[in-house]
Design a protein around this motif. Sequence first.
Motif, PDB file in Angstrom:
ATOM      1  N   UNK A 105       0.830  -1.212   0.000  1.00 17.60           N
ATOM      2  CA  UNK A 105       0.000   0.000   0.000  1.00 17.60           C
ATOM      3  C   UNK A 105       0.861   1.257   0.000  1.00 17.60           C
ATOM      4  N   UNK A 106       2.061   1.170   0.548  1.00 21.03           N
ATOM      5  CA  UNK A 106       2.947   2.343   0.533  1.00 21.03           C
ATOM      6  C   UNK A 106       3.316   2.733  -0.892  1.00 21.03           C
ATOM      7  N   UNK A 107       3.435   1.757  -1.777  1.00 20.94           N
ATOM      8  CA  UNK A 107       3.708   2.076  -3.177  1.00 20.94           C
ATOM      9  C   UNK A 107       2.613   2.967  -3.745  1.00 20.94           C
ATOM     10  N   UNK A 108       1.361   2.610  -3.460  1.00 21.37           N
ATOM     11  CA  UNK A 108       0.237   3.415  -3.913  1.00 21.37           C
ATOM     12  C   UNK A 108       0.200   4.767  -3.217  1.00 21.37           C
ATOM     13  N   UNK A 109       0.364   4.762  -1.913  1.00 23.19           N
ATOM     14  CA  UNK A 109       0.222   5.991  -1.142  1.00 23.19           C
ATOM     15  C   UNK A 109       1.262   7.035  -1.524  1.00 23.19           C
ATOM     16  N   UNK A 110       2.453   6.575  -1.931  1.00 23.64           N
ATOM     17  CA  UNK A 110       3.527   7.494  -2.293  1.00 23.64           C
ATOM     18  C   UNK A 110       3.692   7.617  -3.812  1.00 23.64           C
ATOM     19  N   UNK A 111       2.794   6.993  -4.568  1.00 29.83           N
ATOM     20  CA  UNK A 111       2.942   6.986  -6.034  1.00 29.83           C
ATOM     21  C   UNK A 111       4.391   6.702  -6.408  1.00 29.83           C
ATOM     22  N   UNK A 112       4.932   5.628  -5.862  1.00 31.71           N
ATOM     23  CA  UNK A 112       6.353   5.320  -6.002  1.00 31.71           C
ATOM     24  C   UNK A 112       6.732   5.132  -7.462  1.00 31.71           C
ATOM     25  N   UNK A 113       7.961   5.472  -7.806  1.00 31.06           N
ATOM     26  CA  UNK A 113       8.421   5.279  -9.185  1.00 31.06           C
ATOM     27  C   UNK A 113       8.580   3.809  -9.515  1.00 31.06           C
ATOM     28  N   UNK A 114       8.606   3.529 -10.791  1.00 33.72           N
ATOM     29  CA  UNK A 114       8.823   2.158 -11.240  1.00 33.72           C
ATOM     30  C   UNK A 114      10.147   1.637 -10.695  1.00 33.72           C
ATOM     31  N   UNK A 115      10.176   0.350 -10.366  1.00 33.17           N
ATOM     32  CA  UNK A 115      11.406  -0.243  -9.877  1.00 33.17           C
ATOM     33  C   UNK A 115      11.147  -1.550  -9.164  1.00 33.17           C
ATOM     34  N   UNK A 116      12.245  -2.149  -8.705  1.00 29.44           N
ATOM     35  CA  UNK A 116      12.152  -3.400  -7.942  1.00 29.44           C
ATOM     36  C   UNK A 116      12.303  -3.084  -6.467  1.00 29.44           C
ATOM     37  N   UNK A 117      11.384  -3.579  -5.664  1.00 30.93           N
ATOM     38  CA  UNK A 117      11.351  -3.302  -4.235  1.00 30.93           C
ATOM     39  C   UNK A 117      11.277  -4.613  -3.459  1.00 30.93           C
ATOM     40  N   UNK A 118      11.672  -4.543  -2.193  1.00 34.80           N
ATOM     41  CA  UNK A 118      11.381  -5.628  -1.267  1.00 34.80           C
ATOM     42  C   UNK A 118      10.367  -5.124  -0.259  1.00 34.80           C
ATOM     43  N   UNK A 119       9.489  -6.009   0.174  1.00 40.20           N
ATOM     44  CA  UNK A 119       8.506  -5.622   1.178  1.00 40.20           C
ATOM     45  C   UNK A 119       9.187  -5.185   2.465  1.00 40.20           C
ATOM     46  N   UNK A 120      10.309  -5.822   2.786  1.00 38.98           N
ATOM     47  CA  UNK A 120      11.017  -5.467   4.019  1.00 38.98           C
ATOM     48  C   UNK A 120      11.487  -4.021   3.980  1.00 38.98           C
ATOM     49  N   UNK A 121      11.984  -3.553   2.821  1.00 37.62           N
ATOM     50  CA  UNK A 121      12.454  -2.178   2.709  1.00 37.62           C
ATOM     51  C   UNK A 121      11.304  -1.190   2.686  1.00 37.62           C
ATOM     52  N   UNK A 122      10.136  -1.636   2.222  1.00 41.45           N
ATOM     53  CA  UNK A 122       8.973  -0.759   2.122  1.00 41.45           C
ATOM     54  C   UNK A 122       8.174  -0.682   3.409  1.00 41.45           C
ATOM     55  N   UNK A 123       8.374  -1.638   4.307  1.00 41.10           N
ATOM     56  CA  UNK A 123       7.531  -1.723   5.506  1.00 41.10           C
ATOM     57  C   UNK A 123       7.616  -0.436   6.318  1.00 41.10           C
ATOM     58  N   UNK A 124       6.466   0.093   6.769  1.00 45.02           N
ATOM     59  CA  UNK A 124       6.481   1.288   7.607  1.00 45.02           C
ATOM     60  C   UNK A 124       7.286   1.058   8.875  1.00 45.02           C
TER      61      UNK A 124
END
Length: 286
Positions: A261-280
Amino acid sequence: MPVAIITGASKGLGRALAGALARRGWDLVVDARSAGPLEEAARELRGAGARVAALPGDVTDGGHRAALVAAARELGGLDLLVNNASALGAEPLVRLADQSLAGLRRALEVNVVAPLGLVQEALSLLRSSSYLPSYEEVAPYIGEAPYIGSEGNGIAYDPYPNSENSQNARLSDSPTYVAAGGAVLTISSDAAVEAYPTWGGYGAAKAALDQQSAVLAAEEPALRVWRVDPGDMRTDLYAAAVPDDDASGRPLPETVVPALLRLLDHAAPSGRYTAAALAPEGADPR
């Protein structure tokens, strides 16, 4: 209301993400191969207030993919496409010496070919979405080094990975800007970038999906194209992959949803992410 298509939404991460979006006011098109569990999930989503089109079927079927996109069009358009449905290629997983070629073909069809087919079917709706703001209007950096390169997290993070070769080509003095558009969220795996014994067939398919998504992001700069490694989860897919492993200590899929949901909330740029790095910060990792 924004509209999402989520494949493989009858259980696991797909169902958990669908529930979170429904509670946020999204309308949903969901699919799975088994009609019974899918309808059960759809009733739960409708109970959260969402309009839901639940279409049982196989994502490798072009007619089924067309029906998913048609259902989204009926709901008003498409703002988010989640390629979550997956196939292992062997259950339980086996070493490459024993990997069935038919199983590998199945993994590639489900994990690579079908997502591209669905993107192609949905592209006009995604391009016309106005749900996400432009890169220029948001702070694109989320967390610490979410981008994963071939050598881990050591690569410097570029918040505009596609700008030089696409929208700013030959316009070096122009501001970085990407028009509003929809998003494609692809569920990847650490097996796409790490060599684990017995995970070769599945990992190869996920690696191909990662590269396919990266190219899509370069070719469609108006879209967000996210590929996310969700990390360890307690799912039926993992149980089928490694049935002798005790998965009771693995996190439930619901714990991964806040990161997505953080990807949506921040309109994150295209890329490869890990959930661990994105976790609030402060999120429970269990």
